[in-house]
Design an enzyme around this catalytic site. Structure first.
Site: not given
Ligand code: 13P
Length: 332
Positions: A94-95, A116, A190-191, A234, A278
């Site tokens: 991821d990323h 990314d 995000h978050g 995302h 998620i």
């Protein structure tokens, strides 16, 4: 060099093609620890859902990349033990933020990587993404790229502002990079604080915040430009208020935490959006469970007693996402 195929993992190519045709999305769940991994695999095996295990930069720093990779390898065997004969499990970076990191994951058995470079100028994003694609494709590893910028904080990836993906760029980007899927920015972030109270309205009956809708017009325009191309979202936690309330009532402090309504994700899953990320929701489930057990039993000091409950909470959450939101149950 070890191929993901030797580890029993799969890449995303076939999985995404089927998801687009079938009008559902594959869950991409982040993992940092054993309980999370057990919960993901149990939920996927019991619902027969393909699943993407994601390793973020924060997870690599916390748990060690080597260990996480072996855990994913173990997860394939665990899934078989649970009666899932041919598990469809992707191990995804991821990323990824550099060619070197993506290469090291490809060489080490990951079946999918994200580069990314969305924060770089457009031409630099293309150049770096293409370099990763050229390398990864030699080993049949699939590559996710990103256009547009998501707001929010996720481990070490953060941005104060978001920029929607520009639909007029996607054909040029996908053609010149050869990427297998494209993460786009349509208002997710995000978050656990995806919108400020000022960006929301308030439900007059409950007083709860109501977030603004996602930019489905941008998604539609992207799909029109790139028909049938796998799109990724995302920042798609819905920040379940039952966990937020539980945490807050048990001494926590998550004021105005808010996510993406599940109906919006369900709508997106029916389109060319075939991977939905998620992470925050499982953190909330874990934290709510630990607070609950330790509040109810202040004398408890066996981590298995509260991590075990956290695992149950997460398993239930993952199953709910698979069955009620993404619709990927029975697809593996
Ligand atoms: P959330 O913070 O909404 O769970 O997003 C996770 C994510 O996008 C991982 O890349």
């Amino acid at each position: 060099m070890v191929s993901f195929k030797e580890l029993g993992l799969v890449n995303t190519r076939e999985m995404f093609a089927k998801a687009i045709k079938g009008g559902y999305a594959i869950p991409a769940f982040n993992f940092n620890n054993m309980e999370q991994l057990q919960a993901i695999i149990k939920a996927a095996a019991e619902t027969k859902s393909p699943v993407i295990l994601q390793v973020s930069k924060g997870a690599r720093n916390y748990a060690n990349q080597t260990l996480l990779r072996y855990m994913a390898q173990g997860a394939v065997e665990y899934a078989k033990e649970l009666g899932w004969e041919k598990p469809q499990i992707v191990l995804h970076l991821d990323h990824g933020d550099s060619f070197e990191l993506c290469k090291s994951c490809v060489d080490f058995g990951f079946s999918s990587v994200m580069i990314d470079a969305s924060h770089l100028p457009y031409e630099e994003n293309i150049a770096l993404t293409k370099k990763v694609v050229d390398y990864a494709h030699q080993f049949d590893v699939t590559v996710e790229a990103e256009l547009g910028v998501l707001a929010g904080v996720e481990d070490e990836v953060s941005s104060a502002v978001s920029h929607y993906t520009k639909p007029e760029e996607v054909v040029d980007f996908a053609t010149r990079t050869g990427c297998d899927s494209l993460a786009i920015s349509i208002g997710t972030s995000h978050g656990a604080y995806k919108f400020t109270p000022e960006q929301c309205t308030r439900d007059p009956k409950t007083g709860k915040l109501v977030p603004p809708p996602l930019a489905f017009d941008v998604l539609d325009a992207v799909m029109e430009q790139l028909p049938g191309f796998p799109i990724v979202l995302h920042g798609s936690s819905s920040v379940p208020q039952e966990y937020v309330d539980m945490i807050n009532s048990l001494g926590g402090k998550l004021p105005d935490a808010i996510g993406i309504p599940e109906e919006q994700l369900r709508k997106a899953a029916k389109s060319a959006v075939c991977k939905i990320n998620i992470d925050s929701d499982s953190r909330l489930a874990f934290t709510a469970a630990v607070r609950k057990v330790l509040t109810e039993k202040p004398g408890e000091f066996d981590p298995r007693k509260y991590c075990g409950v956290a695992r149950d909470f997460m398993e239930e959450l993952y199953k709910h996402k698979i069955i009620d939101v993404l619709g990927s149950d029975g697809k593996a």
